[in-house]
Design an enzyme around this catalytic site. Structure first.
Site, mmCIF file in Angstrom:
data_model
loop_
_atom_site.group_PDB
_atom_site.id
_atom_site.type_symbol
_atom_site.label_atom_id
_atom_site.label_comp_id
_atom_site.label_asym_id
_atom_site.label_seq_id
_atom_site.Cartn_x
_atom_site.Cartn_y
_atom_site.Cartn_z
ATOM 1 N N ASN A 147 50.495 49.103 37.575
ATOM 2 C CA ASN A 147 50.067 49.090 38.964
ATOM 3 C C ASN A 147 48.552 48.964 39.147
ATOM 4 O O ASN A 147 48.090 48.473 40.174
ATOM 5 C CB ASN A 147 50.554 50.380 39.647
ATOM 6 C CG ASN A 147 49.861 50.619 40.963
ATOM 7 O OD1 ASN A 147 50.156 49.988 41.977
ATOM 8 N ND2 ASN A 147 48.892 51.537 40.978
ATOM 9 N N TYR A 190 40.907 36.825 42.664
ATOM 10 C CA TYR A 190 41.976 37.819 42.797
ATOM 11 C C TYR A 190 43.345 37.160 42.727
ATOM 12 O O TYR A 190 44.235 37.608 41.990
ATOM 13 C CB TYR A 190 41.812 38.571 44.117
ATOM 14 C CG TYR A 190 42.909 39.570 44.389
ATOM 15 C CD1 TYR A 190 42.973 40.769 43.685
ATOM 16 C CD2 TYR A 190 43.891 39.321 45.353
ATOM 17 C CE1 TYR A 190 43.978 41.691 43.927
ATOM 18 C CE2 TYR A 190 44.904 40.235 45.598
ATOM 19 C CZ TYR A 190 44.941 41.418 44.883
ATOM 20 O OH TYR A 190 45.953 42.330 45.122
ATOM 21 N N ASP A 219 41.608 53.145 30.686
ATOM 22 C CA ASP A 219 41.028 51.901 31.172
ATOM 23 C C ASP A 219 41.997 50.816 30.727
ATOM 24 O O ASP A 219 42.114 50.516 29.535
ATOM 25 C CB ASP A 219 39.646 51.683 30.556
ATOM 26 C CG ASP A 219 39.023 50.349 30.943
ATOM 27 O OD1 ASP A 219 39.712 49.511 31.576
ATOM 28 O OD2 ASP A 219 37.846 50.118 30.604
#
Length: 266
Positions: free
Chosen positions: A89, A154, A62
């Site tokens: 990534n 985002y 995580d």
């Protein structure tokens, strides 16, 4: 073999771009530590690499967990040695109007997309520095370069990746640790499927909508850029930004993918 015997740690390796990066670097000789929260998908990537004659292992991670990063760094060194390449990534995506974006939404974007990159670099960059060299590639997004409605949280998280990459590149330049960032547009992944659904289009239609080249990017297109930045061919490149978007950000007309339902929420 462009990364022969290099030790590469990839986050979000179980699917999409991360999977493509893991497979591509393995095919070029790297020893891959594939990490993800998805153990089944991660194991599948490792199995494919091994079937093709490569070397790889899977570690559950995580990326928002400081403890897990410490454990993954230690286990990587124990198995293969100091990582030569780190690919941050792993990421999550959200399309939601500002007024409907919750604090929980914001925290989730920042935890995975920004904190995860911070923790990854903090865990691995000092190891690379001690070995006098390494390459870090951080996955940002074209949303960090141009505004698109419905992406406040985002875009903010990916913009954080952009400036962190430059800052750490300067901080570790003396130690020969290179840090660069990659900015994909829409890529044929689960994220693109979500974006296409919101836009009321297919993934291929979405590619035609957003790319002057008229097609959606494939995960392998991004993996090729990561391979270059990871290799010695990019030995004099650090603190730089590399856009893989089919020309999306070259246009003055940024796409606005906001569904009828989302407009009604305003």
């Amino acid at each position: 073999m462009r990364v022969q015997n290099k030790v590469v740690l990839v986050t979000g390796a179980a699917s999409g771009i991360g999977r493509a990066i893991s497979l591509r670097l393995a095919s070029e000789g790297a020893k891959v530590v594939a990490t993800d929260r998805n153990a089944e998908g991660g194991a599948d990537v490792v199995a494919q690499i091994q079937q093709e004659g490569g070397e790889a292992c899977f570690l559950e991670l995580d990326t928002a967990s400081e403890t897990q990063w410490t454990e993954v760094a230690a286990r990587t060194v124990e198995k293969y040695g100091t990582p030569n390449i780190l690919v941050n990534n792993a990421g999550v995506y959200l399309i939601r109007p500002l007024a409907s974006t919750t604090l929980e939404d914001w925290d989730r974007m920042m935890d995975v997309n920004a904190k995860g990159v911070f923790l990854g670099m903090r865990a691995i960059a000092p190891l690379m520095a001690a070995a006098r060299g390494g390459a870090i590639v951080n996955m940002s997004s074209t949303n960090a370069l141009t505004g698109i409605a419905g992406r406040t949280a985002y875009a903010a998280s990916k913009a954080a990746v952009r400036i962190m990459s430059k800052t750490v590149a300067i901080e570790y330049a003396f130690d020969q640790v290179r840090v660069n960032s990659v900015y994909p547009g829409f890529v044929r992944t689960g994220i693109a499927e979500y974006g296409a659904q919101v836009a009321g289009a297919s993934v291929d239609e979405l590619g035609k909508m957003v790319s002057p080249l008229g097609r959606i990017a494939e995960p392998e297109d991004v993996a090729s850029m990561v391979l270059f930045l990871s290799s010695d061919e990019a030995r004099h490149i650090t603190g730089a930004e590399f856009v893989v978007d089919g020309g999306l950000t070259a246009s003055p007309n940024s796409p606005v993918h906001v569904s009828t339902l989302q407009r009604a929420e305003h």
